[in-house]
Write a protein that holds these residues in place. Sequence first.
Motif, mmCIF file in Angstrom:
data_model
loop_
_atom_site.group_PDB
_atom_site.id
_atom_site.type_symbol
_atom_site.label_atom_id
_atom_site.label_comp_id
_atom_site.label_asym_id
_atom_site.label_seq_id
_atom_site.Cartn_x
_atom_site.Cartn_y
_atom_site.Cartn_z
ATOM 1 N N LEU A 1 0.055 -1.085 0.342
ATOM 2 C CA LEU A 1 -0.285 0.508 -0.093
ATOM 3 C C LEU A 1 0.584 1.295 0.002
ATOM 4 O O LEU A 1 0.066 2.064 -0.848
ATOM 5 C CB LEU A 1 -0.959 0.078 0.891
ATOM 6 C CG LEU A 1 -2.161 -1.073 1.460
ATOM 7 C CD1 LEU A 1 -2.733 -0.934 2.245
ATOM 8 C CD2 LEU A 1 -2.865 -1.357 -0.267
ATOM 9 N N VAL A 2 1.654 1.414 0.886
ATOM 10 C CA VAL A 2 2.709 2.678 0.760
ATOM 11 C C VAL A 2 3.777 2.652 -0.806
ATOM 12 O O VAL A 2 3.730 3.623 -1.374
ATOM 13 C CB VAL A 2 3.736 2.527 2.032
ATOM 14 C CG1 VAL A 2 5.039 3.641 1.824
ATOM 15 C CG2 VAL A 2 3.239 2.093 3.654
ATOM 16 N N MET A 3 3.802 1.613 -1.314
ATOM 17 C CA MET A 3 4.894 1.517 -2.259
ATOM 18 C C MET A 3 4.306 1.855 -3.579
ATOM 19 O O MET A 3 3.932 3.325 -4.288
ATOM 20 C CB MET A 3 5.032 0.215 -2.863
ATOM 21 C CG MET A 3 6.307 0.021 -2.284
ATOM 22 S SD MET A 3 6.705 -1.191 -2.468
ATOM 23 C CE MET A 3 7.666 -1.754 -4.795
ATOM 24 N N ALA A 4 2.614 1.619 -3.536
ATOM 25 C CA ALA A 4 1.489 2.167 -4.307
ATOM 26 C C ALA A 4 1.440 4.164 -3.819
ATOM 27 O O ALA A 4 0.266 4.686 -4.594
ATOM 28 C CB ALA A 4 0.459 1.068 -4.531
ATOM 29 N N GLY A 5 0.373 4.064 -2.780
ATOM 30 C CA GLY A 5 0.662 5.699 -2.511
ATOM 31 C C GLY A 5 1.390 6.484 -3.270
ATOM 32 O O GLY A 5 0.863 7.254 -3.437
#
Lengths: 335, 295
Positions: free
Chosen positions: B88-92
């Motif tokens: 989720l952090v990467m895709a954010g």
Amino acid sequence: MLRFIFRRILLILPVLFGLTVIMFVIARVLPGDPVGLAAGPNATREEIEALAREFGLDQPILGQYWTYVSGLAQGDFGTSIFTRRPVADDLAAYLPATLELVFSALLIAIVVGIPAGLMAAIWRNRWPDYLSNILSVAAISMPRFFLGLLLQLCFAMWLMWLPLGGRFPIILEPPPGVTGFYTIDALLAGDMESFQTACRYLAMPAIAMSLSPLATILRMMRAATIEVMQQDYVTTARALGLSPRLIVFKYVLRNAISSSLTLIGLYFGWLLGGTVLVETVFDWPGVGLYATSAIVAQDFMPVVSVALVIGALFISVNIVIDLLYGVINPKVRYQ
Amino acid sequence: MIERHLSNKRSARAEALRRAFYRFRQSRLSLIGAAMVATVVFFTLFGAVLAPFPEHVDGGVDTSNRFSAPSLAHPFGTNELGQDVLSLVMAGTPVSVSAGFAVVFIGSVLGVIVGALAGFNGGWIDDVLMRFSDLMLTLPSLILAMAVAAALGPGFGNMIIAIALAWWPGYARLVRGEVLQAREEVYVAAARAIGASPFRVLFRHILPNIVSPVIVKMSLDMGFAILTVAALGFIGIGVRPPTPEWGTQLSIARSYMPDFWWTAVFPGLAMFMAVFGFNLLGDGLRDVLDPRARR
């Protein structure tokens, strides 16, 4: 001097007028259905229309604006469509909390930032300077709400030294209201226990708010000090054999502070508008939290009023700063 | 003769670039900032592709695996839906960075137009435009952006418009000041003398010469724009889940502290690192491009 103050105060009026227009345009012209939202999902058409009539929202926009502005002139900020409470009462209850937070944050920023900036300039290009440089960029980059959460996690949840949020324990009676600042009120009442409690609640939100102005004041102070130290009068003072301590504290500090002062005025406005996030994290009952809940409910009267009050405070503080400027720096005294 | 002149000009430009790059390289912090921004740009381009659990980014859940602590399989742990926090952090990253860039871009274009018109024309146009931007500067920008975003409704585009509307006055003031100075330069008088139209003077001669302070401000603003985007997400009036946005993730994770601290700490750290990188880079660029601010 008096004429100058008077002219500056007169100049506020057109600005306030402009602020009401802008906020009113945003509140009324943009899409959104505040009445439907306030009436609830099960409201009938008649109920919605009755609510709109009650709050004058069925009037043409110019008429609504006129009603609002003429109310303002009498100190009436309108009524919240959601809570049905007069906005002026809410503001009176929430504004002192926000101001206490902002002033504490500024105090921390100034008390730490000015000496730190001075030291960074004196030890220019040595390790205290490098350290303060990297720390100040980090401080500016830190999201206030994330810092707030980290402080909560560390000092309230793990170490349990400080309360998680709020302004004062619900079960206790807050100190008698004179200024509306719990810390000062407690001191005035001579109630040291309340003072300590108020400080414990104030500590984390104030620190979370203070970090980024602290860093900016530090950098500004450093730059200003370096500039002043290169002036001829400093060289002269040094040539005369004055001690470095005397030169820094008597001549450099005074001249360097005056250029940081404008910045502090600008930051005051920025802090007032930026309390929203910290108040949300720490559940601090101020205007930011008030505005946020109103915005989520599309209840625009409180939002317009909060923006107006913050704008007015911002201008007033900058006028005070202009005057202080004259006190600190005789070269810019006004006739 | 002409050829020699051209090659001289070219080498002078190359020399200036070489010097700027040298100055930039001299500052270790700027280099760190550039490296951090490069990492952020890398994740902006490939974050969604490289995420170890792409199905979680699309909203998939794994309820048997809720709140597992950071481990080898899930370096940042999992959240309340069993989703991999690292993914989720990467895709954010692309969400925050593109939103921040869009805000700075729209804000600077608006501000450059207003500031250039005001500074170039002077007179009542200047008065009206500058009083208006001073007024906008008086308003608390976050509350303004929140009010507009709430009125427009949730969504990526609306959020960007709301923040950009509060963002342009700073550029307007900067550009106006620069245009006022540039207007008096000899090259402008020369362009006028050979009959260039006011439009051409402004866009071909003045604006290209004042572009570097604008770029410096844009790079310094990039971090703050990302912060503001995250702030709106945190308050709950920005992008809505399942779009992975750092501020929104943080606001949800808040209620699961302190036991499941990793759901809050890692999105927050990502935010901090991205903003930190842009601010370091911006400082470095300012030192290189703006000689007045050099220490």
